[in-house]
Design a protein around this motif. Structure first.
Motif, short mmCIF file in Angstrom:
data_model
loop_
_atom_site.label_atom_id
_atom_site.label_comp_id
_atom_site.label_asym_id
_atom_site.label_seq_id
_atom_site.Cartn_x
_atom_site.Cartn_y
_atom_site.Cartn_z
N UNK A 1 -34.47 27.43 -11.89
CA UNK A 1 -33.28 27.44 -11.06
C UNK A 1 -32.14 26.53 -11.75
N UNK A 2 -31.22 27.04 -11.99
CA UNK A 2 -30.03 26.05 -12.65
C UNK A 2 -29.89 26.42 -14.07
N UNK A 3 -30.92 27.24 -15.03
CA UNK A 3 -30.57 27.37 -16.27
C UNK A 3 -29.83 28.44 -16.35
N UNK A 4 -29.38 28.47 -17.64
CA UNK A 4 -28.34 29.51 -18.18
C UNK A 4 -28.85 30.61 -19.02
N UNK A 5 -28.46 31.95 -18.85
CA UNK A 5 -28.83 32.92 -19.83
C UNK A 5 -27.58 33.68 -20.12
N UNK A 6 -27.39 34.60 -20.96
CA UNK A 6 -26.44 35.59 -21.33
C UNK A 6 -27.04 36.78 -20.52
N UNK A 7 -26.16 37.65 -19.85
CA UNK A 7 -26.56 38.91 -19.23
C UNK A 7 -25.50 39.80 -19.56
N UNK A 8 -25.97 41.11 -20.00
CA UNK A 8 -25.19 42.07 -20.28
C UNK A 8 -25.21 43.17 -19.52
N UNK A 9 -24.03 43.66 -18.97
CA UNK A 9 -24.02 44.55 -17.86
C UNK A 9 -24.25 46.10 -18.73
N UNK A 10 -24.47 47.15 -17.91
CA UNK A 10 -24.64 48.47 -18.47
C UNK A 10 -23.24 48.94 -19.20
#
Length: 249
Positions: free
Chosen positions: A33-42
């Protein structure tokens, strides 16, 4: 920062990851928890998201910052490639995805050494789509290229009706010294345009296939004065498009 593609419509404040991505986040990356990632939406939008909950069975996150910049080519380039030996098609999909391909269409050409096995076909398409997904994550794409089921040359021709520019890499054109066609095809592409580039198997196109494609409006093109391998030609196409439309100023 790791990149993940979301498969369903999502609540920006309660993003839920797929089972495969949950395993990767927890077991491979060992995130918390608290870590960051990139997320690509549909829909292709990408964001920096912060993990809000990480458990044994689920991982959720919320959007922290939307990313305005896209890494996609300004045009859509779909590669229709003759079936090739061994794992060469895996290579084409992996590297083609990194270079910005919008999609891949395998086809069984007259000179294809490899013949499509219908019994194993579904698993092969599934593996190719997984390769495209992993390559899209690695190269920070905003979309995962689609891998179509194999087509015939006739179906490729019909498929070409959806494109602004359609061409095929033909070694006889290179041998005759006719070089401008590919440059003219690429330079004529406007932003948002669509190109279908057809490349042959190890043995190249037969005279019959070349005549079919030419008769249907596909432009025969030389990719420089050298004869390229079947797995090199589609990557040359993408590299040239990228140079002309993204780097040339």
């Amino acid at each position: 920062m790791q990149r993940y593609f979301l498969t369903n419509e999502q609540d920006e404040q309660n993003i839920i990851f797929s089972k495969e991505d949950i395993h990767h986040i927890r077991r491979v990356m060992r995130m918390k928890e608290g870590d960051h990632v990139y997320a690509v939406f549909p829909d292709g939008r990408a964001a920096v998201v912060v993990l809000s909950s990480v458990t044994d069975t689920s991982v959720s996150a919320k959007v922290e910052e939307w990313l305005a910049q896209s890494s996609e080519l300004p045009v859509e380039v779909v590669l229709a490639c003759g079936l090739v030996k061994g794992d060469k098609f895996d290579y084409i999909i992996q590297k083609g995805t990194e270079l910005g391909a919008a999609g891949f269409v395998p086809f069984e050409a007259e000179r294809s050494i490899v013949k499509w096995d219908l019994k194993k076909g579904a698993k092969k398409i599934e593996r190719w789509q997984k390769i495209a997904k992993e390559a899209a994550e690695q190269s920070h794409r905003n979309r995962i290229p689609a891998v179509a089921e194999p087509m015939s040359v006739t179906q490729i021709i019909e498929h070409g009706n959806m494109f602004d520019v359609k061409l095929f890499a033909y070694e006889e054109t290179a041998k005759s010294g006719e070089m401008p066609a590919f440059y003219e095809a690429v330079s004529g592409l406007a932003s948002g345009g669509r190109m279908l580039a057809v490349t042959g198997p190890e043995g190249g196109f037969s005279e019959k296939e070349a005549a079919q494609l030419r008769g249907a409006g596909f432009i025969p093109c030389a990719l420089g004065p050298r004869i390229l391998r079947a797995e090199t030609a589609p990557l040359y196409v993408l590299s040239a498009v990228s140079f002309y439309l993204e780097l040339k100023r």
